[in-house]
Motif scaffolding. Structure first.
Motif, mmCIF file in Angstrom:
data_model
loop_
_atom_site.group_PDB
_atom_site.id
_atom_site.type_symbol
_atom_site.label_atom_id
_atom_site.label_comp_id
_atom_site.label_asym_id
_atom_site.label_seq_id
_atom_site.Cartn_x
_atom_site.Cartn_y
_atom_site.Cartn_z
ATOM 1 N N THR A 76 -2.522 -10.252 0.414
ATOM 2 C CA THR A 76 -2.055 -11.620 0.663
ATOM 3 C C THR A 76 -2.059 -11.936 2.147
ATOM 4 O O THR A 76 -2.514 -13.010 2.569
ATOM 5 C CB THR A 76 -0.644 -11.816 0.084
ATOM 6 N N ALA A 77 -1.564 -11.021 2.959
ATOM 7 C CA ALA A 77 -1.520 -11.258 4.406
ATOM 8 C C ALA A 77 -2.922 -11.432 4.970
ATOM 9 O O ALA A 77 -3.190 -12.364 5.745
ATOM 10 C CB ALA A 77 -0.806 -10.105 5.104
ATOM 11 N N ASN A 78 -3.841 -10.553 4.584
ATOM 12 C CA ASN A 78 -5.209 -10.640 5.108
ATOM 13 C C ASN A 78 -5.934 -11.884 4.609
ATOM 14 O O ASN A 78 -6.677 -12.531 5.358
ATOM 15 C CB ASN A 78 -6.000 -9.382 4.723
ATOM 16 N N GLY A 79 -5.734 -12.231 3.334
ATOM 17 C CA GLY A 79 -6.382 -13.423 2.789
ATOM 18 C C GLY A 79 -5.863 -14.696 3.415
ATOM 19 O O GLY A 79 -6.632 -15.625 3.697
ATOM 20 N N LEU A 80 -4.556 -14.766 3.652
ATOM 21 C CA LEU A 80 -3.982 -15.949 4.294
ATOM 22 C C LEU A 80 -4.472 -16.081 5.722
ATOM 23 O O LEU A 80 -4.792 -17.186 6.194
ATOM 24 C CB LEU A 80 -2.451 -15.880 4.247
ATOM 25 N N LEU A 81 -4.541 -14.972 6.436
ATOM 26 C CA LEU A 81 -5.089 -15.003 7.796
ATOM 27 C C LEU A 81 -6.538 -15.498 7.799
ATOM 28 O O LEU A 81 -6.933 -16.307 8.645
ATOM 29 C CB LEU A 81 -5.018 -13.609 8.418
ATOM 30 N N ALA A 82 -7.323 -15.032 6.838
ATOM 31 C CA ALA A 82 -8.716 -15.453 6.754
ATOM 32 C C ALA A 82 -8.821 -16.953 6.485
ATOM 33 O O ALA A 82 -9.688 -17.640 7.043
ATOM 34 C CB ALA A 82 -9.433 -14.666 5.657
ATOM 35 N N PHE A 83 -7.941 -17.468 5.656
ATOM 36 C CA PHE A 83 -7.937 -18.897 5.324
ATOM 37 C C PHE A 83 -7.552 -19.750 6.531
ATOM 38 O O PHE A 83 -8.050 -20.863 6.698
ATOM 39 C CB PHE A 83 -6.966 -19.133 4.166
ATOM 40 N N GLY A 84 -6.675 -19.222 7.357
ATOM 41 C CA GLY A 84 -6.259 -19.954 8.545
ATOM 42 C C GLY A 84 -4.764 -20.028 8.761
ATOM 43 O O GLY A 84 -4.301 -20.552 9.771
ATOM 44 N N GLY A 85 -3.996 -19.505 7.816
ATOM 45 C CA GLY A 85 -2.550 -19.503 7.965
ATOM 46 C C GLY A 85 -2.052 -18.248 8.652
ATOM 47 O O GLY A 85 -2.833 -17.379 9.049
ATOM 48 N N SER A 86 -0.745 -18.161 8.781
ATOM 49 C CA SER A 86 -0.113 -17.011 9.420
ATOM 50 C C SER A 86 0.961 -16.461 8.486
ATOM 51 O O SER A 86 1.863 -17.198 8.077
ATOM 52 C CB SER A 86 0.515 -17.431 10.756
ATOM 53 N N PRO A 87 0.868 -15.187 8.092
ATOM 54 C CA PRO A 87 1.803 -14.642 7.103
ATOM 55 C C PRO A 87 3.040 -14.015 7.729
ATOM 56 O O PRO A 87 2.989 -13.425 8.814
ATOM 57 C CB PRO A 87 0.971 -13.567 6.407
ATOM 58 N N ILE A 88 4.143 -14.154 7.012
ATOM 59 C CA ILE A 88 5.343 -13.386 7.319
ATOM 60 C C ILE A 88 5.974 -13.010 5.991
ATOM 61 O O ILE A 88 5.959 -13.793 5.044
ATOM 62 C CB ILE A 88 6.322 -14.173 8.224
ATOM 63 N N MET A 89 6.485 -11.793 5.894
ATOM 64 C CA MET A 89 7.108 -11.298 4.670
ATOM 65 C C MET A 89 8.513 -10.816 4.993
ATOM 66 O O MET A 89 8.689 -9.926 5.819
ATOM 67 C CB MET A 89 6.306 -10.132 4.075
ATOM 68 N N ALA A 90 9.507 -11.409 4.364
ATOM 69 C CA ALA A 90 10.890 -10.990 4.574
ATOM 70 C C ALA A 90 11.638 -11.155 3.265
ATOM 71 O O ALA A 90 11.796 -12.275 2.779
ATOM 72 C CB ALA A 90 11.540 -11.823 5.682
ATOM 73 N N ASN A 91 12.092 -10.057 2.691
ATOM 74 C CA ASN A 91 12.752 -10.090 1.383
ATOM 75 C C ASN A 91 14.252 -9.824 1.436
ATOM 76 O O ASN A 91 14.923 -9.943 0.414
ATOM 77 C CB ASN A 91 12.099 -9.064 0.450
ATOM 78 N N ALA A 92 14.782 -9.473 2.583
ATOM 79 C CA ALA A 92 16.217 -9.206 2.676
ATOM 80 C C ALA A 92 16.993 -10.521 2.632
ATOM 81 O O ALA A 92 16.673 -11.466 3.358
ATOM 82 C CB ALA A 92 16.540 -8.455 3.964
ATOM 83 N N LYS A 93 18.023 -10.560 1.808
ATOM 84 C CA LYS A 93 18.799 -11.795 1.682
ATOM 85 C C LYS A 93 19.526 -12.140 2.980
ATOM 86 O O LYS A 93 19.841 -13.303 3.231
ATOM 87 C CB LYS A 93 19.791 -11.694 0.521
ATOM 88 N N GLN A 94 19.754 -11.124 3.811
ATOM 89 C CA GLN A 94 20.455 -11.375 5.074
ATOM 90 C C GLN A 94 19.612 -12.197 6.052
ATOM 91 O O GLN A 94 20.156 -12.849 6.941
ATOM 92 C CB GLN A 94 20.839 -10.046 5.735
ATOM 93 N N GLU A 95 18.265 -12.161 5.916
ATOM 94 C CA GLU A 95 17.438 -12.896 6.866
ATOM 95 C C GLU A 95 16.489 -13.907 6.223
ATOM 96 O O GLU A 95 15.856 -14.695 6.925
ATOM 97 C CB GLU A 95 16.597 -11.926 7.700
ATOM 98 N N ALA A 96 16.393 -13.904 4.903
ATOM 99 C CA ALA A 96 15.441 -14.789 4.231
ATOM 100 C C ALA A 96 15.615 -16.260 4.605
ATOM 101 O O ALA A 96 14.628 -16.954 4.888
ATOM 102 C CB ALA A 96 15.520 -14.600 2.720
ATOM 103 N N PRO A 97 16.844 -16.795 4.655
ATOM 104 C CA PRO A 97 16.982 -18.197 5.054
ATOM 105 C C PRO A 97 16.532 -18.456 6.491
ATOM 106 O O PRO A 97 15.882 -19.478 6.764
ATOM 107 C CB PRO A 97 18.482 -18.467 4.889
#
Length: 254
Positions: free
Chosen positions: A28-49
Motif C-alpha cells: 500500500t505504501a509503495n503503490g500510494l507513493l507511485a500514484f502520487g500520494g504520501s503514506p503514513i500508518m499509525a494504528n495506536a489509539k493514543q496517536e491516531a487522532p
C-alpha cells in the motif's frame, strides 16, 4: 479527468493515513507513493487522532483486526469527520465472521465514510443481501447495481463494488469502470491499495463521482499496461511492473 486528477494528486502530494491490515502495508505504501500520494500508518489509539489531523485522507481497512485497532479507527474516523477530510472504509471479509460484521456496524454507527469500497459479498452483507463468499473473497456476483445503490442509500455515502467491472454509486447516480486486468486478482492487496488511492483521489478538489471514476480508471489502466509488458509472465512479474505503471507519466493515461 483521469490525467487532471493524477496531476493534481502529484502536485499536492496528499498525506493519507492508512489504518490498514498488516498483510498489505508495504504494498500500500509503495503503490500510494507511485500514484502520487504520501503514506503514513499509525494504528495506536493514543496517536491516531493526531495523525489524522495532519492528513488529507483516511483509509479504514479491517483486514487484520484487533480491538485496540478498532478503537483507534473510530477515533481517527471521528476526527476525519470533524476536520472534513475524506474517509474510505474497506470492510474486508465482513461476512466471514460475526466479529468482523460487528466491527463494521460499530464503525458505521460512529463514523461517516465518504466511500465504502468492497467486493460484492462484503457490500451485500452490509445491507443484508446474500452473495457467496470464501474467506475474505467474494465468489458470487449478485446484482451489483442494486448492491451499490442499497449501500449508498442506507449509509448516506458513496459505494464502490470492485470486480471484473467496478460499479459505483453516489447519491443515486451509478457509474461503471471497465478498465483492469485479471492479474489484479492474483496478487495480495490490490483491493486494499485501491482504497488508499481512492482516499488520495478524493482529497483533491472536484466532483466526488468524477474523482472516484477517474481513480478507478487510472488504476485499471495501470494494470492493463503492466500486464501487457513482454517480461510479465504471471503475478510475480506483474506486481513490480504494476507499481512502475502506477508511477508512469500521466500523459500515458486515457
Amino acid at each position: 479527468m483521469v490525467i487532471s486528477l493524477v496531476k493534481q494528486v502529484r502536485k499536492e502530494r496528499p498525506l493519507i493515513h492508512n489504518m490498514t491490515n498488516t498483510v498489505v502495508m508495504n504494498f500500500t505504501a509503495n503503490g500510494l507513493l507511485a500514484f502520487g500520494g504520501s503514506p503514513i500508518m499509525a494504528n495506536a489509539k493514543q496517536e491516531a487522532p493526531d495523525v489524522t489531523r495532519l492528513s488529507q485522507g483516511l483509509l479504514l481497512n479491517i483486514g487484520t483486526l484487533h480491538e485496540d485497532q478498532v478503537q483507534a479507527m473510530i477515533l481517527a474516523g471521528k476526527t476525519a469527520n470533524e476536520i472534513g477530510i475524506p474517509v474510505v472504509l474497506d470492510p474486508v471479509g465482513a461476512p466471514a465472521t460475526t466479529y468482523r460484521s460487528e466491527v463494521c456496524r460499530k464503525i458505521l454507527d460512529e463514523v461517516q465514510p465518504t466511500v465504502i469500497k468492497g467486493n460484492a459479498g462484503e457490500l451485500a452483507h452490509l445491507v443484508g443481501m446474500e452473495v457467496e463468499t470464501k474467506g475474505v473473497d467474494s465468489t458470487g456476483k449478485g446484482d451489483l447495481i442494486s448492491i451499490v445503490k442499497e449501500v449508498s442509500e442506507e449509509y448516506g455515502t458513496g459505494a464502490v463494488c470492485t470486480g471484473e467491472k467496478d460499479v459505483g454509486c453516489i447519491e443515486g447516480d451509478v457509474f461503471i469502470n471497465e478498465t483492469g486486468h485479471p492479474l489484479l486478482g492474483q496478487i495480495t492487496g490490490s483491493g486494499c491499495l485501491l482504497g488508499s488511492l481512492l482516499a488520495a483521489g478524493l482529497s483533491v478538489a472536484g466532483d466526488t463521482s468524477d474523482k472516484i471514476l477517474a481513480t478507478l480508471n487510472y488504476y485499471g489502466q495501470a494494470a492493463e499496461r503492466a500486464a501487457s509488458r513482454p517480461d510479465v509472465e504471471g503475478p510475480g512479474t506483474f506486481l513490480p511492473r504494476f507499481i512502475d505503471s502506477l508511477a508512469a507519466e500521466v500523459e500515458h493515461a486515457g
